[in-house]
Design an enzyme around this catalytic site. Structure first.
Site, short mmCIF file in Angstrom:
data_model
loop_
_atom_site.label_atom_id
_atom_site.label_comp_id
_atom_site.label_asym_id
_atom_site.label_seq_id
_atom_site.Cartn_x
_atom_site.Cartn_y
_atom_site.Cartn_z
N TYR A 358 28.66 -23.88 -2.23
CA TYR A 358 29.60 -24.98 -2.00
C TYR A 358 30.47 -25.21 -3.23
O TYR A 358 30.01 -25.14 -4.37
CB TYR A 358 28.86 -26.28 -1.65
CG TYR A 358 29.80 -27.25 -0.95
CD1 TYR A 358 29.84 -27.33 0.44
CD2 TYR A 358 30.70 -28.03 -1.68
CE1 TYR A 358 30.74 -28.17 1.08
CE2 TYR A 358 31.60 -28.87 -1.05
CZ TYR A 358 31.62 -28.94 0.33
OH TYR A 358 32.53 -29.75 0.96
N GLU A 393 30.73 -34.85 -1.61
CA GLU A 393 30.42 -33.61 -0.88
C GLU A 393 29.29 -32.83 -1.55
O GLU A 393 28.66 -32.00 -0.91
CB GLU A 393 31.68 -32.75 -0.71
CG GLU A 393 32.37 -32.39 -1.99
CD GLU A 393 33.82 -31.97 -1.80
OE1 GLU A 393 34.11 -31.16 -0.91
OE2 GLU A 393 34.68 -32.45 -2.56
N LYS A 454 38.32 -15.55 4.16
CA LYS A 454 37.63 -16.85 4.10
C LYS A 454 37.50 -17.49 5.47
O LYS A 454 38.42 -17.47 6.27
CB LYS A 454 38.42 -17.79 3.18
CG LYS A 454 38.20 -19.25 3.50
CD LYS A 454 37.70 -20.08 2.37
CE LYS A 454 37.02 -21.33 2.88
NZ LYS A 454 35.61 -21.35 2.63
P1 IOT Z 1 32.43 -22.84 2.93
O1 IOT Z 1 33.00 -22.41 1.66
O2 IOT Z 1 32.65 -22.00 4.14
O3 IOT Z 1 30.88 -23.17 2.83
C1 IOT Z 1 30.34 -23.81 1.72
C2 IOT Z 1 28.92 -23.30 1.49
O4 IOT Z 1 28.07 -23.74 2.57
C3 IOT Z 1 28.78 -21.79 1.52
O5 IOT Z 1 29.10 -21.20 0.28
C4 IOT Z 1 27.33 -21.60 1.91
O6 IOT Z 1 26.47 -21.75 0.83
C5 IOT Z 1 27.12 -22.74 2.89
N1 IOT Z 1 27.36 -22.29 4.27
C6 IOT Z 1 28.55 -22.23 4.90
N2 IOT Z 1 28.40 -21.79 6.17
C7 IOT Z 1 27.08 -21.57 6.34
C8 IOT Z 1 26.28 -21.12 7.42
N3 IOT Z 1 26.82 -20.82 8.59
N4 IOT Z 1 24.95 -21.00 7.24
C9 IOT Z 1 24.40 -21.30 6.04
N5 IOT Z 1 25.11 -21.75 5.00
C10 IOT Z 1 26.42 -21.87 5.13
C11 IOT Z 1 34.37 -26.18 2.87
C12 IOT Z 1 34.23 -24.77 3.20
O7 IOT Z 1 35.16 -24.04 3.41
O8 IOT Z 1 32.95 -24.33 3.23
N6 IOT Z 1 33.93 -26.47 1.55
C13 IOT Z 1 34.85 -26.18 0.45
C14 IOT Z 1 35.56 -27.32 -0.20
C15 IOT Z 1 35.88 -28.48 0.61
C16 IOT Z 1 37.14 -29.14 0.19
N7 IOT Z 1 36.84 -30.25 -0.67
C17 IOT Z 1 37.74 -30.82 -1.44
N8 IOT Z 1 39.01 -30.45 -1.43
N9 IOT Z 1 37.35 -31.81 -2.25
C18 IOT Z 1 34.05 -25.51 -0.69
O9 IOT Z 1 34.67 -25.27 -1.75
O10 IOT Z 1 32.89 -25.22 -0.52
MG MG Z 2 32.57 -20.01 4.66
MG MG Z 3 33.29 -21.30 0.17
#
Ligand code: IOT
Ligand code: MG
Ligand code: MG
Length: 524
Positions: A358, A393, A454
């Site tokens: 994250y 978050e 992504k």
């Molecule tokens: P994303 O980057 O897709 O997911 C964040 C983390 O959640 C992943 O690195 C992983 O560890 C976990 N994860 C995601 N999908 C799964 C899954 N299906 N099963 C298990 N673990 C999973 C949103 C995003 O795109 O998530 N988060 C952004 C930032 C949000 C924007 N915030 C902001 N502008 N203040 C991020 O950077 O993580």
């Molecule tokens: Mg992702």
């Molecule tokens: Mg990510």
């Protein structure tokens, strides 16, 4: 882990005891214990919560007129011990180490820390309430007219320990929390100092970290080496209770890089991936898990689990997600919902230490797929670094509600600073987003993973579409879906945070209808 305490100037111990105290209901699971501690010129009374096991990130240190209560952990013990000229302190325990830093630096000690924590400290008459550089463990505060200060890691619990009705003061530099009079959130990279001597609490905010605004150009090879080394350090510092750490793995570059580096140090790493009946990333995550099992020396290979959740079940987690995160932003709640649902389906019995990917997309501009000019990408990064505070978050309560501890290597203070400050052309390069990260870990992962575009957690899990479907079923036209999501999330927040309801008491269909009706009454 967490706490909800009132600090009363020591001369008024009777008040500390007499104060109407209810046992706070934390979203964080664990044992709730009463606390009454003489801390400097203060009495601290209230509750702490944490698991019983040794992995509890909750510690107290008291030494003469100094006291520290730490919910969370530090990641740069060696540096701190070095600064204090006593290498032995690196092993003394995080609260003890922080206490030694306070003795030397006063409240500025918090400027030295790389960690994930909320802390309450006393140094004689000065009370310090601080959160880490990114507000990774949220911290709330209320100052009451008679010199008492209450602090808590969950806003909802502050209402139970603080006599907010007695008139919470505005605190300069702090944001008021929605729906809770007199409750404020301590900003990311902030330490609030209150003086006991004053009849009214005199408070000031000390800034301990701020997102860097400058950018650095590095030759490609140097940038790759720097990012690789900082990520490796960030991951390794977080492997504490092993073997047998957990990594939440989507099969995207961010979490795959974390899993690969963790697996190289923890042969018993467990990876877990969630999906719904609408969508999953199981194939992509499995590809990485299999690769790690093949390329790592010696048995046992990392175990990998897939958890599939029905969309109705997923949506039923909305009140839990808002209760745990205390977040009112509907987009962020969509990112957190699938993770909260996943954490609640992990095995219970022992607290897990979970590493996530994250936050990587914030300093690298990963969410801004449409942007390709460096100027626009850097604007987006600067904006996101300016606006994350208060979204919660990264809050550990999201997994804490299921009894587990999370830690996010990309928001390690050193790695974050390195990533934020890289010149935008190193982030999007050769037509690829997050280029510097992809290349820095390319040798650890399948080529397909390194190249994979992504996909947000809200997309890959079908969360956005499930929430949209729910609102369509309630007759919301497409043009108003986003606004309706906001109304539902705020309505839930008012019920489970400000209103102190338990998420299991919430009837989602009823609340959704009420939120939409309120919106209609307010007009378009
Ligand atoms: P994303 O980057 O897709 O997911 C964040 C983390 O959640 C992943 O690195 C992983 O560890 C976990 N994860 C995601 N999908 C799964 C899954 N299906 N099963 C298990 N673990 C999973 C949103 C995003 O795109 O998530 N988060 C952004 C930032 C949000 C924007 N915030 C902001 N502008 N203040 C991020 O950077 O993580
Ligand atoms: Mg992702
Ligand atoms: Mg990510």
């Amino acid at each position: 882990t967490g706490f909800a305490l009132t600090a009363t100037p020591a001369g008024r111990r009777a008040d500390a005891r007499a104060g109407k105290r209810r046992i706070p209901r934390f979203a964080t699971a664990g044992r709730v214990a009463d606390v009454e501690v003489r801390a400097g010129d203060w009495w601290w009374t209230g509750s702490v919560v944490g698991p019983d096991a040794s992995s509890a990130c909750l510690s107290l240190a008291v030494d003469g007129s100094l006291a520290v209560l730490l919910a969370g952990e530090l990641y740069n013990q060696d540096e701190l011990a070095g600064a204090l000229g006593d290498p032995g302190l690196a092993e003394a325990g995080d609260a003890q180490l922080l206490l030694a830093c306070l003795k030397c630096y006063g409240p500025h000690a918090f400027r030295l820390l790389n960690g994930r924590f909320a802390a309450l400290a006393a140094d004689g008459g000065a009370l310090v309430a601080a959160t880490d550089h990114c507000g990774g463990v949220p911290l709330y505060l209320t100052a009451v007219a008679d010199g008492r200060v209450s602090v808590a890691t969950e806003a909802k619990t502050l209402l139970a320990v603080a006599d907010v009705g007695a008139g919470g003061h505005p605190v300069a530099g702090l944001r008021a929390v929605r729906g809770s009079d007199g409750v404020h959130q301590v900003p990311a990279g902030g330490a609030v100092v209150a003086e006991a001597a004053a009849g009214r609490p005199r408070t000031r905010l000390v800034r301990t970290w701020t997102p860097p605004l400058h950018r650095r150009y590095l030759p490609e090879r140097q940038a790759l080496r720097e990012v690789r080394e900082a990520l490796e350090r960030a991951v390794h510092r977080r492997l504490r209770d092993g073997p047998g750490h957990t990594a939440v793995l989507s099969g995207g570059i961010d979490s795959s890089a974390v899993a690969a580096l963790a697996a190289s140090a923890d042969g018993a790493l467990h990876t877990v991936s969630m999906g719904t009946d609408l969508r999953d990333e199981f194939r992509e995550a499995r590809l990485v898990a299999d690769h790690l099992a093949r390329t790592r020396p010696g048995p046992p290979g990392p175990r990998h689990t897939e958890i599939r959740i029905g969309t109705a079940e997923l949506l039923a987690e909305l009140p839990w997600t808002v209760w745990a995160s205390e977040c009112t932003d509907p987009e962020v709640v969509e990112y957190l919902l699938p993770l909260a649902a996943l954490y609640r389906r992990l095995p219970t019995g022992r607290p897990l230490r979970i590493l996530t990917g994250y936050g990587a997309d914030i300093p690298l501009g990963g969410m801004h797929r449409e942007v390709d000019r460096p100027a626009a990408l850097d604007d987006a990064v600067a904006h996101d670094m300016d606006t994350f505070d208060g979204l919660n978050e990264m809050s550990p309560v999201l997994s804490g509600a299921a009894g587990h501890w999370t830690t996010h290597p990309y928001w390690d203070r050193d790695l974050l600073e390195s990533l934020v400050t890289l010149e935008a052309g190193l982030k999007r390069r050769h037509g690829r987003d997050k280029w510097v990260l992809r290349e820095a870990v390319a040798d650890l992962l399948p080529a397909e993973t390194v190249r994979r575009p992504k996909l947000g957690v809200h997309e890959g899990s079908g969360t956005t579409s499930s929430f949209t479907l729910l609102l369509r079923e309630h007759g919301v036209p497409d043009a108003r879906i986003a606004a309706a999501k906001g109304a539902v999330v705020r309505r839930l927040y008012d019920a489970v945070v400000a209103g102190a309801a338990h998420p299991d008491e919430i009837d989602l269909a009823h609340e959704t209808k009420a939120a939409l009706a309120g919106q209609d009454a307010a007009g378009p």
